[in-house]
Design an enzyme around this catalytic site. Structure first.
Site, PDB file in Angstrom:
ATOM      1  N   GLU A  81       0.826  -1.214   0.000  1.00 24.65           N
ATOM      2  CA  GLU A  81       0.000   0.000   0.000  1.00 24.65           C
ATOM      3  C   GLU A  81       0.862   1.267   0.000  1.00 24.65           C
ATOM      4  O   GLU A  81       0.528   2.258   0.634  1.00 24.65           O
ATOM      5  CB  GLU A  81      -1.008  -0.019   1.155  1.00 24.65           C
ATOM      6  CG  GLU A  81      -2.026  -1.128   0.970  1.00 24.65           C
ATOM      7  CD  GLU A  81      -3.193  -1.090   1.942  1.00 24.65           C
ATOM      8  OE1 GLU A  81      -3.489  -0.020   2.476  1.00 24.65           O
ATOM      9  OE2 GLU A  81      -3.799  -2.160   2.146  1.00 24.65           O
TER      10      GLU A  81
HETATM   11  C1  LIG Z   1       2.028  -9.982   1.129  1.00 27.64           C
HETATM   12  C2  LIG Z   1       1.795  -9.044  -0.005  1.00 27.64           C
HETATM   13  C3  LIG Z   1       0.508  -8.637  -0.294  1.00 27.64           C
HETATM   14  C4  LIG Z   1       0.267  -7.781  -1.367  1.00 27.64           C
HETATM   15  N1  LIG Z   1      -1.019  -7.471  -1.707  1.00 27.64           N
HETATM   16  C5  LIG Z   1      -1.250  -6.797  -2.861  1.00 27.64           C
HETATM   17  C6  LIG Z   1      -2.577  -6.629  -3.354  1.00 27.64           C
HETATM   18  O1  LIG Z   1      -3.554  -7.038  -2.726  1.00 27.64           O
HETATM   19  N2  LIG Z   1      -2.746  -6.016  -4.545  1.00 27.64           N
HETATM   20  C7  LIG Z   1      -1.695  -5.537  -5.269  1.00 27.64           C
HETATM   21  O2  LIG Z   1      -1.918  -4.976  -6.352  1.00 27.64           O
HETATM   22  N3  LIG Z   1      -0.424  -5.646  -4.815  1.00 27.64           N
HETATM   23  C8  LIG Z   1      -0.180  -6.283  -3.644  1.00 27.64           C
HETATM   24  N4  LIG Z   1       1.110  -6.445  -3.192  1.00 27.64           N
HETATM   25  C9  LIG Z   1       2.192  -5.798  -3.888  1.00 27.64           C
HETATM   26  C10 LIG Z   1       2.778  -4.638  -3.109  1.00 27.64           C
HETATM   27  O3  LIG Z   1       1.894  -3.559  -3.136  1.00 27.64           O
HETATM   28  C11 LIG Z   1       4.160  -4.321  -3.720  1.00 27.64           C
HETATM   29  O4  LIG Z   1       5.030  -5.316  -3.236  1.00 27.64           O
HETATM   30  C12 LIG Z   1       4.650  -2.961  -3.365  1.00 27.64           C
HETATM   31  O5  LIG Z   1       3.922  -1.996  -4.056  1.00 27.64           O
HETATM   32  C13 LIG Z   1       6.122  -2.769  -3.711  1.00 27.64           C
HETATM   33  O6  LIG Z   1       6.377  -3.144  -5.034  1.00 27.64           O
HETATM   34  P1  LIG Z   1       7.554  -4.174  -5.375  1.00 27.64           P
HETATM   35  O7  LIG Z   1       7.494  -5.271  -4.418  1.00 27.64           O
HETATM   36  O8  LIG Z   1       7.510  -4.468  -6.802  1.00 27.64           O
HETATM   37  O9  LIG Z   1       8.890  -3.349  -5.056  1.00 27.64           O
HETATM   38  P2  LIG Z   1       9.654  -2.379  -6.051  1.00 27.64           P
HETATM   39  O10 LIG Z   1       8.726  -1.351  -6.593  1.00 27.64           O
HETATM   40  O11 LIG Z   1      10.469  -3.154  -6.974  1.00 27.64           O
HETATM   41  O12 LIG Z   1      10.604  -1.639  -5.021  1.00 27.64           O
HETATM   42  C14 LIG Z   1      11.768  -2.249  -4.454  1.00 27.64           C
HETATM   43  C15 LIG Z   1      12.368  -1.254  -3.472  1.00 27.64           C
HETATM   44  O13 LIG Z   1      12.705  -0.036  -4.138  1.00 27.64           O
HETATM   45  C16 LIG Z   1      12.050   1.070  -3.556  1.00 27.64           C
HETATM   46  N5  LIG Z   1      11.694   2.016  -4.608  1.00 27.64           N
HETATM   47  C17 LIG Z   1      10.972   1.776  -5.736  1.00 27.64           C
HETATM   48  N6  LIG Z   1      10.858   2.896  -6.454  1.00 27.64           N
HETATM   49  C18 LIG Z   1      11.501   3.881  -5.773  1.00 27.64           C
HETATM   50  C19 LIG Z   1      11.736   5.267  -5.998  1.00 27.64           C
HETATM   51  N7  LIG Z   1      11.253   5.909  -7.063  1.00 27.64           N
HETATM   52  N8  LIG Z   1      12.437   5.939  -5.084  1.00 27.64           N
HETATM   53  C20 LIG Z   1      12.914   5.324  -3.973  1.00 27.64           C
HETATM   54  N9  LIG Z   1      12.744   4.027  -3.713  1.00 27.64           N
HETATM   55  C21 LIG Z   1      12.041   3.315  -4.592  1.00 27.64           C
HETATM   56  C22 LIG Z   1      10.826   0.472  -2.865  1.00 27.64           C
HETATM   57  O14 LIG Z   1      10.386   1.267  -1.800  1.00 27.64           O
HETATM   58  C23 LIG Z   1      11.386  -0.856  -2.374  1.00 27.64           C
HETATM   59  O15 LIG Z   1      12.085  -0.645  -1.183  1.00 27.64           O
HETATM   60  C24 LIG Z   1       1.360  -7.290  -2.121  1.00 27.64           C
HETATM   61  C25 LIG Z   1       2.654  -7.683  -1.806  1.00 27.64           C
HETATM   62  C26 LIG Z   1       2.874  -8.568  -0.783  1.00 27.64           C
HETATM   63  C27 LIG Z   1       4.283  -9.011  -0.523  1.00 27.64           C
END
Ligand SMILES: Cc1cc2nc3c(=O)[nH]c(=O)nc-3n(C[C@H](O)[C@H](O)[C@H](O)COP(=O)(O)OP(=O)(O)OC[C@H]3O[C@@H](n4cnc5c(N)ncnc54)[C@H](O)[C@@H]3O)c2cc1C
Length: 642
Positions: free
Chosen positions: A424
């Site tokens: 979120e």
């Molecule tokens: C248990 C679980 C439940 C979930 N439930 C849902 C759901 O119901 N629906 C849904 O759609 N998604 C869901 N998600 C997805 C979740 O919202 C994403 O994991 C989250 O948005 C982060 O995306 P990512 O994991 O791809 O990380 P990435 O976007 O790849 O980020 C990796 C790291 O880089 C950082 N980062 C990325 N971009 C930037 C930037 N511009 N500047 C600085 N730092 C940055 C991030 O903060 C993070 O620390 C879920 C994930 C999990 C693990």
């Protein structure tokens, strides 16, 4: 063609543009948070402490004890943890109580709870097992009910909300393997066809995705002649032909979560199921989160309460070196931190909920601040609890019970809480999102001056506008009620409000200083901006806590608020200092050397981490080659898609 070929090639500028276009640019109602970052400490917007609507409160007072009774009698949290499975009977029992329609208006068969009482219900459910809190919150706050409540037509509400209120489960599917924080990379498509759209794509990590019958899906409508296209939101029947739930994912915590990989292959969605206009999907998603974000802090407050209870009981009882560990100063500090944080974060949550309920203020900044703040502090508190529990903190509850001791799942709460800092909106993304709002006024008056693409005429007009704005605004940052004896009616807490008022002006000066120094490059100063936002969160927390405690008038609350504010001020002071005394520049250059491999020698001497397989999986379009692992809940009669 593979999905990798189809992946949109997205520049940083385009990614920003998507988020920017999803922002609500207008401020129609007053915002405490927005004013705070401008150095205007508008305590009048949050004080006196709001009161819940009596009718809704009465409804909740009838419901919450029933929920508590049901959870205590029928839910075995340890079993959910052990088996990584929420039993069918629990889904049915929650449905029977109306838990899937807590936020749905009574006219659609829901309970029509206020945000305040909905969050209290989430806290209760999460205390039986945090996966239950996550189930109900993902279902209601980002799943079908909230976006429909905010953006749907009357027909859509009539069609879907009664089903949800009766116990059908919903999920929100935005994330893909290549889309986490950056929705611009979204590659699921919604191709217009006769009467609707065909969806194709694979969605990752959909909470409730394995059990949901209704899905909110974000997909890109391709641009075509006469059609702007863009990311669009849909309600999708999960029984529609072409949908396969390919996997149920497993995590370090929230083991009961029903979280999916869901494939869409030529899935027909009628036009009537589109939420809002084409291309407005990110607005729907982000708008939904403005109040939807309050449910995650509710889980954090629930966890904090649990940590506070365990820490108190254990530290008073456990004797080491001749005295209860609560009396050793190192542990005493942790107890004070956990208890005070619980009070402070709950104050912020209750305030945000009641502000959302009476709908007088724009709470988008406050809701974002509490998401960020509660997820970080609850994690720290749970970590401290593990430390207070010593070896037992690291041991599972089942193992403690097997040895004949009380089973306290401190390690589980730590694991379960960890995701709150990621989903979120991760902490890093929340910093950027809030910082964007914090500098909004500056960008609107002076944005063209620092925009390298703005023509000279626009720059000149912006220069005049900025001159006029700053000539009036900067003097207001010099003195205020916090410089003198303001806030006297808050008694012993007045000093904290004076501090918050003074610091709000200081924060605004520091924001202005950063803008003046870095101008258009300010957005890349993420560490600086992160601290600005974190200071804002501390000041908001201080304000909420003082107003609540003063309204209660209870000596113990006033004392605890005083303790919390002292701790929050200490954190804020450290953050102010770190604005200009830090290793930011060194860290940035160091990280370049890290990525270039110059320091890879530090990794030597161990068996290396896995180096086979893709970091990010690619997906092939087409029908699924996997078995469908969806779980059909017996209490739900599947509705055939129309
Ligand atoms: C248990 C679980 C439940 C979930 N439930 C849902 C759901 O119901 N629906 C849904 O759609 N998604 C869901 N998600 C997805 C979740 O919202 C994403 O994991 C989250 O948005 C982060 O995306 P990512 O994991 O791809 O990380 P990435 O976007 O790849 O980020 C990796 C790291 O880089 C950082 N980062 C990325 N971009 C930037 C930037 N511009 N500047 C600085 N730092 C940055 C991030 O903060 C993070 O620390 C879920 C994930 C999990 C693990």
């Amino acid at each position: 063609m593979t999905a990798t070929d189809a992946k949109p090639q997205v520049s940083a500028e385009q990614a920003r543009a998507i988020l920017e276009s999803a922002r609500d640019v207008e401020w129609r109602k007053p915002s405490f948070g927005k004013q705070l970052f401008l150095g205007r400490f508008r305590l009048d917007l949050i004080s006196p402490w709001p009161q819940p609507d009596p009718e809704k409160a009465a409804r909740a007072e009838a419901f919450l004890p029933k929920l508590a009774e049901y959870l205590a009698a029928h839910v075995d949290g340890a079993q959910i943890e052990r088996e990584a499975f929420i039993p069918d009977a629990v889904f049915a029992g929650l449905a029977e109580l109306g838990c899937f329609g807590m936020k749905i208006d009574t006219e659609y068969g829901g309970l029509g709870l206020s945000n305040l009482h909905y969050c209290k219900a989430l806290m209760l459910a999460g205390s039986a097992n945090p996966s239950l809190g996550a189930l109900l919150s993902a279902h209601q706050s980002i799943g079908v009910p909230q976006p429909l409540k905010m953006y749907a037509t009357a027909e859509q509400k009539k069609k879907f909300l009664p089903r949800i209120a009766a116990g059908e489960v919903s999920a929100f599917l935005l994330t893909e393997s290549d889309v986490g924080s950056d929705p611009a990379r979204l590659s699921t498509t919604a191709t217009p066809v006769e009467g609707g759209y065909k969806l194709n794509g694979v969605k990752l990590w959909g909470t409730n995705g394995t059990v949901a019958t209704l899905l909110v899906v974000l997909a890109r409508v391709p641009k075509s002649e006469g059609r702007q296209g863009g990311i669009t939101a849909f309600v999708v029947e999960s029984e529609s032909p072409g949908i396969t739930v390919e996997r149920r994912n497993a995590f370090m915590g929230l083991r009961g979560l029903e979280n999916s990989v869901t494939r869409f292959h030529d899935v027909f969605v009628p036009e009537a199921n589109r939420i809002g206009e084409e291309g407005r999907g990110m607005r729907v998603a982000l708008g939904t989160l403005n109040t939807g974000r309050l449910s995650l802090p509710a889980s954090c407050v629930g966890a904090l309460k649990w940590c506070a209870g365990v820490a108190r009981g254990w530290a008073a009882e456990r004797v080491q070196m001749g005295t209860p560990i609560a009396r050793h100063e190192a542990i005493a500090a942790k107890l004070a931190f956990i208890a005070a944080t619980t009070y402070g974060v709950e104050s912020m949550l209750d305030l945000c909920c009641m502000l959302a309920d009476d709908d007088r203020n724009d709470i988008r900044i406050e809701a974002a601040l509490i998401k960020l703040y509660s997820s970080e502090l609850a994690w720290q508190a749970a970590d401290e609890l593990v430390q207070v529990r010593g070896g037992r903190g690291f041991e599972t509850a089942a193992s403690q019970e097997a040895r004949g001791e009380r089973g306290i799942a401190a390690e589980q709460i730590l694991r379960d809480l960890r995701i709150n800092r990621i989903f979120e909106g991760s902490t890093e993304i929340m910093h950027l999102l809030i910082a964007r709002e914090a500098v909004d006024q500056h960008l609107s008056v002076a944005g063209d001056i620092i925009d390298p693409k703005a023509p000279l005429g626009r720059k000149a007009r912006a220069g005049l506008r900025a001159g006029w704005f700053y000539a009036r605004w900067l003097p207001t940052l010099i003195v205020g009620p916090g410089s003198f004896g303001g806030y006297a009616k808050y008694g012993a807490l007045a000093k904290h409000l004076r501090y918050a008022e003074r610091s709000s002006r200081k924060l605004a000066r520091q924001t202005f200083r950063g803008m003046a120094q870095w101008q258009g490059k300010m957005e890349f100063k993420q560490s600086y901006l992160g601290r600005i936002v974190d200071i804002g969160a501390e000041l908001f927390a201080i304000a909420a806590t003082c107003v609540r405690a003063q309204a209660s008038g209870r000596a113990e609350e006033l004392e605890l608020a005083d303790l919390f504010c002292s701790q929050a001020r200490d954190r804020a002071e450290r953050l102010f200092r770190a604005l200009h005394h830090n290793t930011d520049a060194r860290d940035v250059s160091g990280s370049k050397a890290v990525v270039a491999g110059s320091y890879a020698f530090v990794e030597e001497g161990i068996l290396p981490p896995p180096d086979s397989g893709e970091w990010v999986a690619t997906w092939e379009p087409g029908p699924s080659t996997q078995a469908d692992v969806r779980r059909r809940l017996p209490h739900i009669t599947p509705t055939p898609p129309r």
